[in-house]
Design an enzyme around this catalytic site. Sequence first.
Site, PDB file in Angstrom:
ATOM      1  CE  LYS A  33      -0.184   0.122   5.025  1.00  0.00           C
ATOM      2  NZ  LYS A  33      -0.749  -0.562   6.178  1.00  0.00           N
ATOM      3  CE1 TYR A 280      14.742  32.230   5.153  1.00  0.00           C
ATOM      4  CE2 TYR A 280      14.981  29.869   4.827  1.00  0.00           C
ATOM      5  CZ  TYR A 280      14.717  31.129   4.319  1.00  0.00           C
ATOM      6  OH  TYR A 280      14.450  31.283   3.005  1.00  0.00           O
TER       7      TYR A 280
END
Length: 380
Positions: A33, A280
């Site tokens: 899956k 950042y």
Amino acid sequence: MKTLCRIRIHLDNLLHNLDFLRASGKPLMPVIKADAYGHGLLAVAAALSSQGVDHFAVGAAAEGVELRRAGIRGTVVALLGLSPLDAGNPTAPPTLPTFDEDARAALTHDITPLIHDWSALDRMAELTRDHAAKSVPIALKCDTGMARLGFLPEDMPLVLDRLARAPQLRPDLLVSHLAAADEPEQDAFTHEQTRAFREAARCLRRTFPDIRLSLGNSACLLAFPEQAGDLARPGFALYGGNPFHGTRRDVLGLGLAPVMEAFAPILEVHPLRAGQSLGYGRAFVAPRDMLAAVAGIGYADGFRRMPGAQMSVNGMRAPVIGRVAMQMTCLDVTGIPSVRPGDMAHVLGGKARPIRIEEVAAWWGTIPYEVTCLLGRIGR
Ligand SMILES: *Cc1c(COP(=O)(O)O)cnc(C)c1O
């Protein structure tokens, strides 16, 4: 492909893991899956099929259709069941299949639908009333303790009543799923689920003596193969994950080999002086003179924006420094002076001390399953 990072899938290791699990003596229905946990649905199915695997468990029926279109044969079970949508549901986007569409796709492509509630059972019976084949295989889902999908064991007599009125439906498989087989301290619950499953099976077998049972996931297959049923459903272990990593059963999964590697090229290498900040928010400040490298992978690629991870560069570990950005992540490569732009930074795998799925999961505060599902979206 519009990114610089890539994954590589080692199908030889997948087949090694298949052999390792087959040594249990149990027939298998591999779980592929979610694009084979990120490893690629068709490549994985074709490799398994070449080794004689003839049962597959997918997620949505559409994944099963994809298998058939690629020529994969054998039994295919869709674990999500059929779509719950009525035709004309005003809130549903047109790209979502209705129950009838899903059921017709399953019938056309010989996908065994997993029936897990009364509505699906009744609608499937109705839809196949005049079905030419007169024998439509279905899988029944029994909830033995996961409390997600499925009929309860005590529902089985009523399920039999319904099936008696729909003789064209032939239950081939009884499926249930274990909630905590990978946690040894919860063995009592696992054994209780097995007991409930056997009780449901006993009831169904009075009418359908040939129905096959499928209970065990990877952890159950490794620890309690005798409880896995006629068809075990391993997923994670096939891809080289050890469901018992960090538990007292760790040794049971040590023979498994990782299937996915993920890496990105280093874009730049430069010195970072003591006291200089990087990235950042200036979240990282160099405690001493260092060497920094920038790898071409970030959170848009599924590399989670969490501190504490490492990558493997030229066979050595490089800690992530600063904040992970959208498509770039900075590394401390101070101890790796040979590093140059174009060298590969491994997020999974690597040369000397390969990065394991379980390590990444710990750095990200999640389970290893999520690691391959996320990184599996990177291009090949
Ligand atoms: C995902 C899944 C499995 C496989 O579990 P693993 O822990 O990956 O072996 C088996 N059965 C069902 C119903 C599943 O959803």
